[in-house]
Design a protein around this motif. Structure first.
Motif, PDB file in Angstrom:
ATOM      1  N   ASN A 153      41.027  38.740  48.581  1.00 49.81           N
ATOM      2  CA  ASN A 153      41.145  38.614  50.029  1.00 49.81           C
ATOM      3  C   ASN A 153      39.875  38.157  50.736  1.00 49.81           C
ATOM      4  O   ASN A 153      39.964  37.549  51.811  1.00 49.81           O
ATOM      5  N   LEU A 154      38.718  38.463  50.180  1.00 51.27           N
ATOM      6  CA  LEU A 154      37.467  38.129  50.853  1.00 51.27           C
ATOM      7  C   LEU A 154      36.533  37.288  49.991  1.00 51.27           C
ATOM      8  O   LEU A 154      35.411  37.020  50.383  1.00 51.27           O
ATOM      9  N   ASN A 155      37.005  36.939  48.789  1.00 46.47           N
ATOM     10  CA  ASN A 155      36.165  36.215  47.839  1.00 46.47           C
ATOM     11  C   ASN A 155      34.824  36.930  47.668  1.00 46.47           C
ATOM     12  O   ASN A 155      33.768  36.303  47.610  1.00 46.47           O
ATOM     13  N   ALA A 156      34.887  38.260  47.631  1.00 46.17           N
ATOM     14  CA  ALA A 156      33.686  39.092  47.501  1.00 46.17           C
ATOM     15  C   ALA A 156      33.756  39.867  46.191  1.00 46.17           C
ATOM     16  O   ALA A 156      34.833  40.061  45.623  1.00 46.17           O
ATOM     17  N   LEU A 157      32.614  40.299  45.732  1.00 46.78           N
ATOM     18  CA  LEU A 157      32.540  41.035  44.481  1.00 46.78           C
ATOM     19  C   LEU A 157      32.092  42.467  44.721  1.00 46.78           C
ATOM     20  O   LEU A 157      31.293  42.737  45.615  1.00 46.78           O
ATOM     21  N   LEU A 158      32.590  43.356  43.894  1.00 44.07           N
ATOM     22  CA  LEU A 158      32.142  44.742  43.858  1.00 44.07           C
ATOM     23  C   LEU A 158      31.201  44.828  42.671  1.00 44.07           C
ATOM     24  O   LEU A 158      31.631  44.681  41.524  1.00 44.07           O
ATOM     25  N   SER A 159      29.907  45.032  42.903  1.00 46.21           N
ATOM     26  CA  SER A 159      28.941  45.035  41.801  1.00 46.21           C
ATOM     27  C   SER A 159      29.285  46.105  40.782  1.00 46.21           C
ATOM     28  O   SER A 159      29.856  47.138  41.104  1.00 46.21           O
ATOM     29  N   ASP A 160      28.976  45.851  39.534  1.00 43.61           N
ATOM     30  CA  ASP A 160      29.209  46.753  38.403  1.00 43.61           C
ATOM     31  C   ASP A 160      30.685  46.979  38.102  1.00 43.61           C
ATOM     32  O   ASP A 160      31.030  47.901  37.373  1.00 43.61           O
ATOM     33  N   ALA A 161      31.584  46.162  38.638  1.00 46.26           N
ATOM     34  CA  ALA A 161      33.013  46.371  38.443  1.00 46.26           C
ATOM     35  C   ALA A 161      33.443  46.120  37.005  1.00 46.26           C
ATOM     36  O   ALA A 161      34.437  46.680  36.553  1.00 46.26           O
ATOM     37  N   ALA A 162      32.707  45.311  36.257  1.00 49.07           N
ATOM     38  CA  ALA A 162      33.107  44.976  34.892  1.00 49.07           C
ATOM     39  C   ALA A 162      33.217  46.202  33.992  1.00 49.07           C
ATOM     40  O   ALA A 162      34.068  46.254  33.114  1.00 49.07           O
ATOM     41  N   ASP A 163      32.383  47.201  34.198  1.00 49.26           N
ATOM     42  CA  ASP A 163      32.398  48.395  33.356  1.00 49.26           C
ATOM     43  C   ASP A 163      33.364  49.468  33.840  1.00 49.26           C
ATOM     44  O   ASP A 163      33.589  50.452  33.143  1.00 49.26           O
ATOM     45  N   ASP A 164      33.955  49.293  35.012  1.00 48.09           N
ATOM     46  CA  ASP A 164      34.794  50.341  35.590  1.00 48.09           C
ATOM     47  C   ASP A 164      36.011  50.668  34.726  1.00 48.09           C
ATOM     48  O   ASP A 164      36.385  51.831  34.592  1.00 48.09           O
ATOM     49  N   HIS A 165      36.665  49.655  34.161  1.00 50.47           N
ATOM     50  CA  HIS A 165      37.847  49.914  33.318  1.00 50.47           C
ATOM     51  C   HIS A 165      37.469  50.720  32.081  1.00 50.47           C
ATOM     52  O   HIS A 165      38.178  51.649  31.706  1.00 50.47           O
ATOM     53  N   LEU A 166      36.354  50.371  31.459  1.00 45.94           N
ATOM     54  CA  LEU A 166      35.931  51.097  30.262  1.00 45.94           C
ATOM     55  C   LEU A 166      35.585  52.540  30.593  1.00 45.94           C
ATOM     56  O   LEU A 166      36.008  53.469  29.902  1.00 45.94           O
TER      57      LEU A 166
END
Length: 180
Positions: A137-150
């Motif tokens: 929706n905002l073409n924005a990133l949430l930092s450190d999101a890559a590790d959240d699923h793990l």
């Protein structure tokens, strides 16, 4: 792969890890990279662990802590959940800006629902849902999101293990069928 330092906190049940006799066991188990503490009666271990992957770092920490008699790692602190303040910090926005996005007063609306009671002052959201919404929706990133699923998956395993011990055979069998 190069060794990376991974930071995470584990919530622990069992004997007092700050006890003089046990603190040596913590060190000998390989947890010399952890800061052991207690807040409101809850024990935790803050790790800054070098490993090739976050998964290796977290699973080795769990195994080492649980090699100490009576110690059980209960969960990963804040695994996969973010507060309004976390979202603001991880997106470089103000808390008011995030509040307006959540309420739909700004942005396209449709912000993911909180996983806690929406009437609560202290609401939490699944970080993966927030990250996807921000990206779409905002073409924005949430930092450190890559590790959240793990982090969330490891936490789910620890939680499942904890609750499974309190279930009957039929409930465990149904649960096994559910998770595969």
């Amino acid at each position: 792969m190069t060794m990376t330092t991974h930071t995470f906190t584990l919530i622990i049940d069992g004997p007092d890890l700050q006890d003089d006799e046990i603190i040596d066991e913590v060190f000998e188990a390989g947890c010399d990279d952890a800061l052991i503490g207690r807040a409101d009666g809850i024990q935790f271990a803050d790790f800054d662990r070098e490993a090739d992957t976050l998964q290796q770092a977290m699973l080795s920490a769990v195994a080492q802590l649980e090699s100490i008699e009576g110690v059980t790692v209960v969960r990963v602190a804040d695994a996969g959940l973010v507060s309004m303040a976390d979202i603001a910090a991880r997106t470089n926005r103000t808390r008011e800006s995030v509040r307006l996005l959540i309420s739909g007063e700004r942005g396209p609306g449709g912000f993911p629902p909180a996983v806690t009671d929406p009437r609560s002052r202290y609401r939490l959201w699944r970080s993966d849902e927030v990250a996807a919404w921000l990206r779409e929706n905002l073409n924005a990133l949430l930092s450190d999101a890559a590790d959240d699923h793990l982090r969330a998956a490891i936490n789910a395993g620890l939680e499942l293990r904890h609750h499974r011990a309190h279930l009957g055979d039929a409930e465990r069998s149904d649960l096994q069928a559910l998770v595969g």
